[in-house]
Design a protein around this motif. Structure first.
Motif, short mmCIF file in Angstrom:
data_model
loop_
_atom_site.label_atom_id
_atom_site.label_comp_id
_atom_site.label_asym_id
_atom_site.label_seq_id
_atom_site.Cartn_x
_atom_site.Cartn_y
_atom_site.Cartn_z
N PRO A 37 -22.72 26.25 8.74
CA PRO A 37 -23.10 26.78 7.45
C PRO A 37 -24.68 26.32 6.95
O PRO A 37 -24.85 25.99 5.80
CB PRO A 37 -22.18 25.72 6.54
N ASP A 38 -25.35 26.98 7.96
CA ASP A 38 -26.86 26.50 7.65
C ASP A 38 -27.26 27.60 6.57
O ASP A 38 -27.41 28.61 6.56
CB ASP A 38 -27.80 26.63 8.67
N GLU A 39 -27.52 26.96 5.29
CA GLU A 39 -27.92 27.88 4.16
C GLU A 39 -29.43 28.37 4.11
O GLU A 39 -29.64 29.14 3.29
CB GLU A 39 -27.55 27.25 2.65
N THR A 40 -30.03 27.85 5.04
CA THR A 40 -31.51 28.50 5.23
C THR A 40 -31.63 29.37 6.29
O THR A 40 -32.82 29.75 6.59
CB THR A 40 -32.46 27.30 5.38
N PHE A 41 -30.54 29.83 7.13
CA PHE A 41 -30.85 30.48 8.00
C PHE A 41 -30.70 32.11 7.88
O PHE A 41 -29.93 32.52 7.07
CB PHE A 41 -29.69 30.22 9.14
N PRO A 42 -31.60 32.73 8.36
CA PRO A 42 -31.52 34.50 8.18
C PRO A 42 -30.66 35.10 8.95
O PRO A 42 -31.23 35.80 10.09
CB PRO A 42 -33.27 34.69 8.42
N ASP A 43 -29.59 35.06 8.90
CA ASP A 43 -28.61 35.79 9.99
C ASP A 43 -28.25 37.29 9.48
O ASP A 43 -27.88 37.35 8.22
CB ASP A 43 -27.20 34.91 9.82
N ASP A 61 -37.65 36.58 7.59
CA ASP A 61 -37.32 35.34 8.68
C ASP A 61 -37.37 34.07 8.22
O ASP A 61 -37.02 33.21 9.19
CB ASP A 61 -38.25 35.69 9.80
N SER A 62 -37.94 33.53 7.40
CA SER A 62 -38.05 32.30 6.86
C SER A 62 -38.19 31.97 5.55
O SER A 62 -38.97 32.66 4.72
CB SER A 62 -39.45 31.68 7.41
N LEU A 63 -37.28 31.11 4.98
CA LEU A 63 -36.84 30.54 3.52
C LEU A 63 -38.16 30.06 3.19
O LEU A 63 -38.52 30.19 1.89
CB LEU A 63 -35.84 29.81 3.67
N TYR A 64 -39.01 29.48 3.95
CA TYR A 64 -40.25 28.76 3.46
C TYR A 64 -41.45 29.52 3.81
O TYR A 64 -42.46 28.97 3.40
CB TYR A 64 -40.32 27.47 4.34
N ARG A 65 -41.49 30.62 4.12
CA ARG A 65 -42.78 31.40 3.92
C ARG A 65 -42.86 32.59 2.93
O ARG A 65 -41.66 33.16 2.91
CB ARG A 65 -43.28 31.96 5.35
N PHE A 100 -30.38 34.18 2.53
CA PHE A 100 -30.15 33.24 3.48
C PHE A 100 -28.84 32.67 3.51
O PHE A 100 -28.24 32.59 2.53
CB PHE A 100 -31.27 32.59 3.24
N GLY A 101 -28.46 32.06 4.75
CA GLY A 101 -27.46 31.40 4.67
C GLY A 101 -26.17 32.09 4.90
O GLY A 101 -26.09 33.33 5.24
N TYR A 102 -25.05 31.54 4.30
CA TYR A 102 -23.67 32.12 4.79
C TYR A 102 -22.66 32.26 3.53
O TYR A 102 -21.70 32.75 3.57
CB TYR A 102 -22.97 31.38 5.92
N LEU A 103 -23.16 31.50 2.49
CA LEU A 103 -22.31 31.75 1.13
C LEU A 103 -22.64 33.05 0.58
O LEU A 103 -23.68 33.08 0.10
CB LEU A 103 -22.61 30.52 0.30
N LEU A 104 -21.52 33.84 0.45
CA LEU A 104 -21.89 35.22 0.15
C LEU A 104 -21.62 35.19 -1.59
O LEU A 104 -22.24 36.14 -2.09
CB LEU A 104 -20.69 36.14 0.76
N GLY A 105 -20.58 34.56 -2.25
CA GLY A 105 -20.50 34.64 -3.68
C GLY A 105 -19.13 33.79 -3.77
O GLY A 105 -18.57 32.93 -3.10
N THR A 106 -19.04 33.87 -5.26
CA THR A 106 -17.69 32.96 -5.65
C THR A 106 -16.72 33.89 -6.58
O THR A 106 -17.04 34.96 -7.22
CB THR A 106 -18.37 32.22 -6.78
N ILE A 107 -15.56 33.67 -6.41
CA ILE A 107 -14.62 34.21 -7.41
C ILE A 107 -13.86 33.42 -8.13
O ILE A 107 -13.49 32.24 -7.67
CB ILE A 107 -13.59 35.00 -6.50
N LEU A 108 -13.75 33.62 -9.49
CA LEU A 108 -12.86 32.61 -10.44
C LEU A 108 -11.62 33.30 -10.50
O LEU A 108 -11.51 34.42 -10.92
CB LEU A 108 -13.76 32.61 -11.80
#
Lengths: 1093, 221
Positions: A66-72, A413-417, A456-464
């Motif tokens: 679940p790396d939230e900084t990864f550009p998948d 490709d990078s969250l930090y650049r 970036f990452g893998y969390l796409l969204g939220t549903i209430l």
């Protein structure tokens, strides 16, 4: 006088008066408790509905989850495919939004925990640089050199060193010690072929090189005349396969200089002496000049700071610049300034999250972050935010303050650049969270992000979700989701906490209804006995000329006095006991719903416990009393009317019903008279038949359900397979963990598990022609390591169960003939052991190909297929693999699976090492990266959890002494188990109650039937009929009726339910009947039969 | 030999609130073949005396001898079944049984088969001027006089020699009362029953062979 007389006359029947007072009080108590508990449960559920929030997380399960900084890229595609408006059409969905996060920056914030991507990087200004150290560097030569008389030539492949000394040639072979064989191994080139030489220590030549595996270099054992440590000794490097030459020089690789200033550096020291490593950059500074240098501080094991030059990652400029005479502003406009700014932003970035309702964001929803000051932004409030404690502290902000913020746009490709920095906008801080070590630099903004940022990452969204409809809504949404997208619902414990309250509400309703009917029945009986049966009194009053209204007052006064006293007593007692009863019933109900959620997926996610809400009980109490009184009045008036009409002469008409029958001579003795009384009982017998039929039918159905529950429970234990896995402490990661071999051994020998499979994924692989050339500098090697880290993995495993690619979807594998997944569990030689010297190349290669499970897409991209032998490189060693099986990979990583035995001793997974190997096994204990298991039997689940607890293993978010965290997939099993156990416990509780109720029913019904026939008892006894005979006549009358009613359900119970239960019911009913007959027949004959004097 | 002898019998009613000496040292003898009337005001103890003679209870003091045997030494159920039959003012018929079944009931207690008992019941009914058509009726379908005759037939079915009647004509009109008395006298004089009647009715006292007057639990004469 009338009221007084009415009250006095009823109070003189002390026994019946007390009985009805107690009955009324009891039923009013039950009624008020039932109504009170119902109201409490309703208020509590309303409070739950307002307080609990059920949220669903949409996640893409990709290779680096679940790396939230990864550009998948596949996660990005899934993110683009998600449309929140589609979810809003589902019943039970209140809101839905996609994740909107971006890095941000504000002056004054310095990050000192969590990810600091360029922690040691900097752009420094240095002066007074002096050379300090030289290292051996190889410079390629275009042609074969003319060798001087004294020099050394190193064989690039074998590492052997040839020493030339004025015509004398001496070869020093390079030996490596093989501890397994206790031999020294070297390779030599003879006749254009490589040969392997293995000798024992005693047979080593006098002069040789020994490769120091610890330091990673060769050391010479040489006693000849050439000084091998002489810096001026000419050294050459020769590759016999390629025929290429290089000359080795000692080049200056390190300088000392003054660190005078920095465009960016986290180090705060200035104007200090530091060391500068230049590596292969070719930097040869002039002592008198000032330079801007780009690189990073490294740990060189010295007390001085050491800074190593590094190439720019995306720029071809050299990492140093002569800035003598330049202004700072000029320097900042160069690539050095650009990098310095990027490092400043990246190392002090803020996590900025946008949401229409930031309370739904995971940290708040799960309770990890709570507000310590201020409030959440309100709906529609613009440019409002909540920040974390660390940020507030550093910027000296409090609620109501302002935060200037810039949003950074990352490269793809990078969250930090960063490619862009937005204009500064000012936000109002409405709230500040409490201190939490896991959160620093967090900004939560109410609203939507204006400019999209790369995902970036893998969390796409939220549903209430609506709390009560969450489950059904989630079930409806899941089929709509793209592949690999998972919806996980977190309800803060709403379902767990509300279920018992709902059950309590239902029970309270049933209890209220039953109490109401019971109260009504008691009032009917009371009114019948005290009003209808007082026909004589009513008649006397009528003959005395009392008005009907006064007669009504006379009769009602007494009855209502008792009813009012009883209902007041019962209701007030209920009010006083309500709180205690509510807490006892809630606790009791909760215990029935309690599940053993230790180590369970059911316990993941934050849960809240709320108190029950007790509303004001006054309205409920008044309602109960009023209902009872009104019912009493109405019933009294009804029976009074009947009593007034009964017995009145009606123009000579007498309305007497007589049974239509003839003298019977059938049967004999008590059987005969019992049957006569039953047959001629009319509605009396009919009522008994009906009541017993209904009750026994209900019992038959109930026993059918109960035996069904027990059967379901047995089947549940028998048929349920319970699996689990090792996960990270936060429950998110199930690979790249640290699982000790001893833990695996403990699990395999515990006796609870059918299997425990592991895998290890620390190796990356590539093909020989894929890896770029990296410089022999530490930066170059770091870059090489970073490149290798991005390559797919070579995973050792003993089962596809523990294979990452199949964690979230079933394994669909195509096998080569003769292979199936059992090959992964087979024992075999380790890859490192099974190597022989390839005489052609001089490399050590595997003798046999290792069977492997490979991704289909990867094979076809390279033109390979099932059955092919493929050589990959891992750990700089070539490994020959056989494509024994193929599968469809998940994510973009083409992981390959080989048997666990290729790297580890399988027996260590099952057996404790013997004394001889104990030290070695413990010293070199294997560490695995994922583990999955299956219980031998679901019935041992609790025992297994006890075992885990006693072994001090951790649970998700509950660390214990052993940080290995177990997660068991037993949520649905536990729920079903809890439901069945609850039902069975209910049945076990209810049977005795039902039996007692049945005895009471039998008693009451018989008593009501027999009460008016006391004279028949007396007459029979007066005629000399024996006590037993009299008993049996009345008993058989009741028994015939009861058994007639019970017979059909009894027959039915042979097909459904339990005949035994029906028999017990019949026995209980007849017990009650017997008791009432015995009591009724205990009258004094003299009193009954003697005419009144 | 007297068929029934009352020897120094006393009986006391005791309740939570009061104690009443209903009979005080009463001694009497009764012979078969005669009609005895026991008269007195309400509360004089006559019904109590009749109840004791019916075997409903034992005297507090003294004894009652039936054919020379004290009732205290007998099984009272058996006594009530075989020695003394009672006819009540309120008839006390079993409402769920027909007229014939009411008369059959005591016969079946002694083990007689239902068919035989029915036959005998019809004969006894005829004896008290109840024809066969009454056999299948229920008590609620009969008049007071008819019900009392059923009660007499039931008493005759018990085959006892002592007939005790407690205000047998109390609920009847004069015509029925005469009829009942005629039957009772005939049973005594023609069949040798010892008929003991408790009554307020002077006409019954006059029709009896012997009159016993009671007051406050004592025999006056």
């Amino acid at each position: 006088m009338i009221i007084r007389s009415g009250i006095r006359s009823i109070l003189r029947s002390k026994k019946l008066c007390s009985l009805f007072f107690l009955l009324t009080a009891l039923l009013s108590l039950l009624l008020s408790i039932g109504a009170g508990v119902y109201a409490t449960a309703g208020a509590t559920l309303a409070s739950f509905r307002d307080t609990y929030r059920t949220v669903g997380r949409l996640e893409y399960i990709g290779s680096d989850y679940p790396d939230e900084t990864f550009p998948d890229e596949e996660a990005r595609a899934a993110y683009d495919a998600i449309d929140p408006s589609v979810f809003l059409e589902t019943d039970g969905v209140s809101a839905a939004e996609k994740k909107q996060t971006a890095p941000g920056f504000t002056e004054g914030f310095k990050r000192y925990k969590s990810t600091i991507p360029y922690k040691d990087y900097g752009v420094l200004i240095m002066t007074s640089l002096h050379p300090l150290e030289s290292t051996l560097t190889a410079v390629p030569l275009e042609e074969e050199p003319e060798l001087p008389e004294v020099c050394t030539v190193e064989d690039k492949h074998t590492g052997a060193l040839t020493i030339y000394d004025h015509g004398n040639v001496q070869l020093l072979l390079r030996f490596v010690y093989d501890r397994n064989k206790d031999l020294y191994t070297a390779s030599d080139r003879q006749d254009d072929r490589y040969v392997e030489i293995q000798v024992s220590y005693e047979d080593l030549p006098q002069d040789y090189l020994i490769y120091d595996t610890f330091r990673g270099r060769s050391e010479a054992r040489y006693s000849g005349p050439v000084d091998l440590d002489d810096e001026n000794l000419p050294r050459y490097l020769y590759d016999p396969d390629e025929g290429t030459w290089a000359q080795q020089f000692m080049a200056v690789s390190e300088y000392t200089g003054i660190f005078s200033d920095a465009l960016y550096s986290r180090k705060e020291e200035r104007r200090i002496l530091i060391r500068l490593k230049t590596g292969m950059t070719g930097f040869e500074p002039d002592e008198s000049k000032k330079y801007a240098v780009h690189g990073s501080f490294v740990d060189a094991g010295t007390s001085n700071l050491v800074f190593e030059l590094r190439e720019f990652s995306d720029d071809e400029d050299q990492p140093w610049l002569d800035v003598t005479g330049m202004e700072r502003s000029e320097i900042e406009n160069t690539v050095f300034g650009r990098y310095a700014r990027n490092y400043r932003y990246a190392n002090n970035y803020l996590n900025v999250s946008f949401s229409k309702d930031i309370t739904l964001l995971e940290p708040f929803h799960q309770g990890w972050l709570v507000l310590a000051e201020g409030r959440f932004p309100q709906e529609g409030e613009d440019h409002a935010c909540v920040i974390d404690h660390t940020l507030a502290d550093q910027l000296a902000l409090s609620a109501g303050g302002t935060l200037p913020l810039r949003i950074l746009t990352s490269e793809n490709d990078s969250l930090y650049r960063y490619t862009d920095v937005s204009a500064e906008e000012v936000y109002t801080v409405t709230g500040i969270t409490a201190e939490n070590n896991d959160y620093q630099g967090e900004v939560f903004i109410q609203g939507s992000m204006e400019s999209p940022s790369p995902f970036f990452g893998y969390l796409l969204g939220t549903i209430l979700f609506d709390n009560e409809k969450a489950r059904s809504a989630a079930e409806e949404i899941r089929p709509l989701l793209p592949d690999q997208v998972r919806l996980t619902v977190y309800d803060q414990g709403y379902e767990t906490n509300s279920q018992p309250v709902r059950a309590l509400q239902t029970t309270a309703l049933i209890m209220t209804l039953i109490s109401s009917f019971g109260a009504l029945a008691v009032l009917v009986l009371f009114a019948f006995l005290y009003i209808y049966r007082q026909r004589e009194t009513i008649d006397t009053l009528y003959r005395l000329g009392l008005k009907k209204s006064d007669t009504a007052v006379w009769m009602l006064a007494g009855m209502l006095t008792i009813v009012l006293a009883g209902s007041l007593t019962g209701t007030l007692t209920g009010c006083l006991l309500m709180k205690r009863i509510v807490s006892l019933t809630v606790a009791g109900t909760a215990s029935l719903y309690a599940m053993d959620t230790r180590y369970s997926e059911a316990s993941v996610g934050m849960t809240r416990s709320l108190e029950t809400v007790t509303p004001s009980l006054l309205p409920v109490s008044l309602l109960c009393i009023t209902a009872v009184l009104v019912s009493a009045v109405l019933l009294s008036l009804f029976f009074l009317r009947l009593a007034m009409r009964a017995g009145r002469p009606d123009h000579g008409r007498i309305n007497t019903k007589v049974p239509d029958d003839t003298t019977s001579t059938k049967g004999k003795g008590v059987l005969r008279y019992g049957m006569i009384a039953f047959e001629r009982g009319g509605s009396r017998s009919g009522a008994v038949i009906l009541i017993t039929f209904v009750l026994s039918l209900l019992l038959c159905g109930f026993s059918a359900m109960a035996s069904g529950w027990q059967k379901d429970l047995d089947e549940l234990y028998e048929n349920t397979e319970i699996t689990g896995s090792i996960v990270s402490l936060n429950g998110k990661y199930s690979s790249s963990l640290l699982i000790h071999e001893s833990t695996v051994r403990l699990m395999n020998t515990s006796g609870y598990l059918e299997w425990f499979h592991v895998s290890e994924n620390n190796h990356h692989y590539w093909l020989a022609d894929e890896i770029p050339v990296f410089a022999e500098t530490s930066f170059g090697q770091e870059s090489r390591a970073a490149w290798i880290g991005k390559q797919p993995r070579l995973i050792l495993t003993d089962s596809v169960e523990a294979a990452e690619d199949f964690f979230y979807k079933p394994a669909v594998i195509r096998w080569l003939d003769g292979y199936d997944e059992s090959f992964l569990a087979q024992d075999m030689k380790k890859i490192g052991e099974d190597r022989v010297l390839d005489p052609e190349t001089g490399s050590y290669v595997m003798e046999q190909a290792c069977p492997a499970l490979m991704p289909e897409r990867w094979l076809s991209e390279h033109g390979w297929q099932l059955g092919d032998e493929i050589v990959i490189i891992t750990g700089d060693l070539p490994v020959k693999l056989l494509a024994a099986g193929t599968f469809t990979q998940s994510g973009d990583k083409a992981n390959i699976y080989i048997p666990l035995a290729a790297g580890y001793d399988l027996k260590n997974l099952y057996e404790e090492p013997d004394a001889e190997n104990m030290w070695h096994t413990l010293r070199y204990e294997a560490i695995y990266t994922s583990g999955r298991f299956r219980l031998r039997s679901a019935s041992e689940l609790t025992a297994f959890k006890d075992f885990l607890e006693s072994s001090s293993f951790s649970q998700v978010n509950k660390p214990a002494r052993d940080r290995t965290c177990f997660l068991i997939n037993d949520a649905s099993f536990l729920e079903t188990l809890s439901t069945l156990r609850r039902h069975i416990a209910f049945a076990e509780m209810i049977y005795p109650v039902l039996m007692a109720f049945t005895i009471l029913t039998g008693f009451l019904i018989s008593w009501l039937m027999i009460n008016g026939r006391r004279m028949d008892f007396a007459v029979m006894k007066g005629l000399g009929t024996g006590r037993f005979r009299v008993f049996m006549i009345f008993f058989l009358e009741q028994a015939y009726a009861a058994l007639t009613g019970i017979l059909p359900p009894f027959i039915l119970s042979f097909f459904i339910g339990s005949p035994l239960i029906i028999l017990l019911f019949a026995a209980a009913y007849l017990c009650g009947t017997s008791l009432s007959i015995l009591l009724a027949s205990r009258e004094n004959l003299m009193v009954l039969l003697s005419e009144k004097e | 030999m007297s068929i029934l002898e009352i020897r120094n019998v006393s009986y006391t009613y005791q309740s939570q609130y009061q104690k009443t000496d209903a009979l005080k040292n009463v001694s009497l003898t009764f012979e078969p073949g005669a009609v005895y009337a026991i008269t007195g005001k309400s509360g004089s103890g006559k019904t109590t005396l009749l109840s004791l003679m019916a075997g409903l209870d034992l005297p507090t003091q003294g004894e009652i001898l039936c054919e020379g045997t004290s009732t205290s030494k007998m099984d009272l159920q058996k006594y009530r079944r075989e020695k003394a039959a009672v006819i009540y003012q309120s008839f006390r018929l079993l409402p769920l049984l027909t007229v014939a079944e009411n008369v059959m009931f005591p016969m079946e207690l002694t083990g007689m088969k239902a068919a035989s008992a029915k036959k005998e019941a019809l004969r006894l009914m005829a004896k008290v001027d109840l024809s066969k058509k009454y056999a299948n009726r229920f008590p609620t379908m009969l008049s007071g006089g008819e019900q009392q005759r059923v009660a007499i037939a039931r008493a005759l079915a018990m085959k006892t020699k002592i007939l005790l009647a407690d205000e047998p004509t109390g609920n009847l009109d004069s015509a029925n009362s005469e009829n009942i008395m005629r039957i009772l006298c005939s049973l005594a004089h023609e069949e040798g029953y010892c008929v003991i009647i408790v009554t307020h009715d002077p006409a019954i006292a006059e029709a009896s062979d012997y009159v016993i007057r009671m007051n406050d639990g004592e025999i006056l004469s």
